[in-house]
Design an enzyme around this catalytic site. Structure first.
Site, PDB file in Angstrom:
ATOM      1  N   TYR A 151      41.843  41.287  43.839  1.00  0.00           N
ATOM      2  CA  TYR A 151      42.267  42.690  43.904  1.00  0.00           C
ATOM      3  C   TYR A 151      41.130  43.601  43.408  1.00  0.00           C
ATOM      4  O   TYR A 151      40.800  44.623  44.025  1.00  0.00           O
ATOM      5  CB  TYR A 151      43.534  42.859  43.066  1.00  0.00           C
ATOM      6  N   ALA A 195      53.443  45.624  33.093  1.00  0.00           N
ATOM      7  CA  ALA A 195      54.022  45.309  31.779  1.00  0.00           C
ATOM      8  C   ALA A 195      54.956  46.402  31.242  1.00  0.00           C
ATOM      9  O   ALA A 195      56.044  46.068  30.751  1.00  0.00           O
ATOM     10  CB  ALA A 195      52.897  44.998  30.781  1.00  0.00           C
ATOM     11  N   ARG A 222      46.024  46.424  26.224  1.00  0.00           N
ATOM     12  CA  ARG A 222      45.917  47.313  27.385  1.00  0.00           C
ATOM     13  C   ARG A 222      46.116  48.749  26.908  1.00  0.00           C
ATOM     14  O   ARG A 222      46.670  48.986  25.835  1.00  0.00           O
ATOM     15  CB  ARG A 222      47.025  47.041  28.433  1.00  0.00           C
TER      16      ARG A 222
END
Ligand code: NAD
Ligand code: GDD
Length: 324
Positions: A151, A195, A222
């Site tokens: 990706y 998430a 993150r």
């Protein structure tokens, strides 16, 4: 349509459907295009073309007309459960690359004012994101390239595709590297959810004192950017003179365990966490906002908490509706 006109490809998706609303609030006439209309509320677009942007005839139809702003958000994408398993790599690479090739092919016959391309933080090298406390994502660190997913490689290829057309054909290209965008009306179940939505769903589904599952040890980090700030960054970048890729993300870095605890606090529930094997991606990631601050004089500033409250509330209604 009259006045300022915008085209949004991927207008049936999360960011695209919100972007259409934002452009309508600025009195743009908007054409949207996607494989599907938005899942959670009607589109705000003046016209919405449903079809496959991998098909060049459909792309020609979509791009027919004069547009002041073209936003290219359509992609085969998802969270860790979709992009890091390896099972979807061929689809992800070829589906998204073909859409971008078609955009540029059709733009020869139908030049547009300026085009925005939604790239990703996933283009950054894995070797700079091994320390969860100190990941590096300054724009200039993208090379030597080593994205950790196909990706990410497709996004990097497509960035270069748009940049090459900017150099050789004088196109005005604007590229944002989005860092994990979240908010109401984002995918929250089915395997492509990221998430924040996944953990909101898991917390919404349990009773007080219950257990949720988290992939990995939960110490991976993150940062998450709320949709409203993503849109602000997107339109500011589009209307700027910044031709190089720029991060659009938050600098409020948290571990996934911390994210779960913050959602539990919003829900007013005490939770236990069970760590299980799952697709993980990089060990740490947050946005480096030096360049966007320098070039746009703006950075996202809203605390994660504000966006999480809105998102949890929306996902709770989805979970309750599904149960009912
Ligand atoms: P999304 O999956 O909700 O929206 C993408 C849309 O593209 C979908 O509605 C999908 O149907 C459409 N699409 C895919 N293939 C198509 C095709 N062949 N023809 C027509 N439409 C097609 O994703 P999103 O979260 O809204 O992301 C928007 C863009 O931003 C994507 O390019 C994504 O890769 C990028 N991005 C998003 C994030 C994030 O956290 N949301 C992070 C980095 C980059
Ligand atoms: N999705 C999800 N679901 N992730 C979980 C879960 C869960 O139940 N439990 C733990 N995680 C962990 C993942 O293992 C990963 O380490 C971390 O939470 C973040 O996962 P995601 O939010 O799914 O994706 P990401 O941050 O690795 O990548 C996303 O952001 C990129 C941009 O920053 C993706 O949406 C990419 O498509 C996007 O480009």
């Amino acid at each position: 349509m009259s006045g300022r006109r915008a085209l949004v490809m991927g207008a049936g998706g999360f960011v695209g459907s919100h972007l259409v609303r934002r452009l309508k609030s600025e009195s743009f006439a908007v054409r949207g295009a996607d494989l599907k209309t938005p899942e959670f509320s009607p589109t705000a677009a003046d016209e919405f073309l449903v079809g496959d942007l991998q098909n060049i005839d459909f792309m020609r139809q979509v791009m027919d007309g004069a547009f002041d702003e073209v936003y290219q958000l359509a992609a085969d994408m998802g969270g860790a459960g979709y992009i890091f398993t390896g099972a979807n790599d061929a689809d992800i690479m070829s589906n998204s690359a073909l859409i971008n090739l078609n955009v540029l092919q059709c733009s020869k016959a139908q030049p547009f004012g300026r085009v925005f391309y939604a790239s990703s933080a996933c283009i950054y090298p894995a070797y700079n994101q091994v320390n969860p406390d100190d990941p590096k994502t300054a724009e200039a660190t993208a090379y030597p390239a080593e994205p950790d997913s196909e990706y990410g490689w497709e996004k990097l290829f497509s960035e270069r595709l748009y940049l090459a057309h900017a150099r050789n054909r004088g196109m005005k290209v604007r590229i944002a590297r989005y860092h994990n965008i979240f908010g109401p009306e984002g995918t929250w179940q089915g395997g492509r959810e990221k998430a924040p939505a996944a953990l909101c769903r898991k917390v919404a589904e349990i009773s007080d004192g219950g257990t949720i599952e988290i992939w990995g040890d939960g110490e991976q980090t993150r940062s998450f950017l709320y949709i409203e700030e993503c849109l602000e960054g997107t339109v500011r970048l589009m209307r700027s003179d910044v031709g190089e890729p720029v991060n659009v993300g938050s600098t409020e870095m948290v571990s996934i365990n911390e994210l779960a605890m913050r959602i539990a606090a919003i829900a007013g529930k005490s939770i236990k966490i069970r760590h299980i094997p799952g697709p993980l991606g990089v060990r740490g990631r947050t946005s480096d906002n030096d360049l966007i601050r320098q070039r746009l004089g703006w950075t996202p500033l809203a605390p994660l908490h504000t966006g999480l409250e809105q998102t949890y509330r929306w996902i709770l209604t989805q979970v309750s509706a599904l149960r009912a």
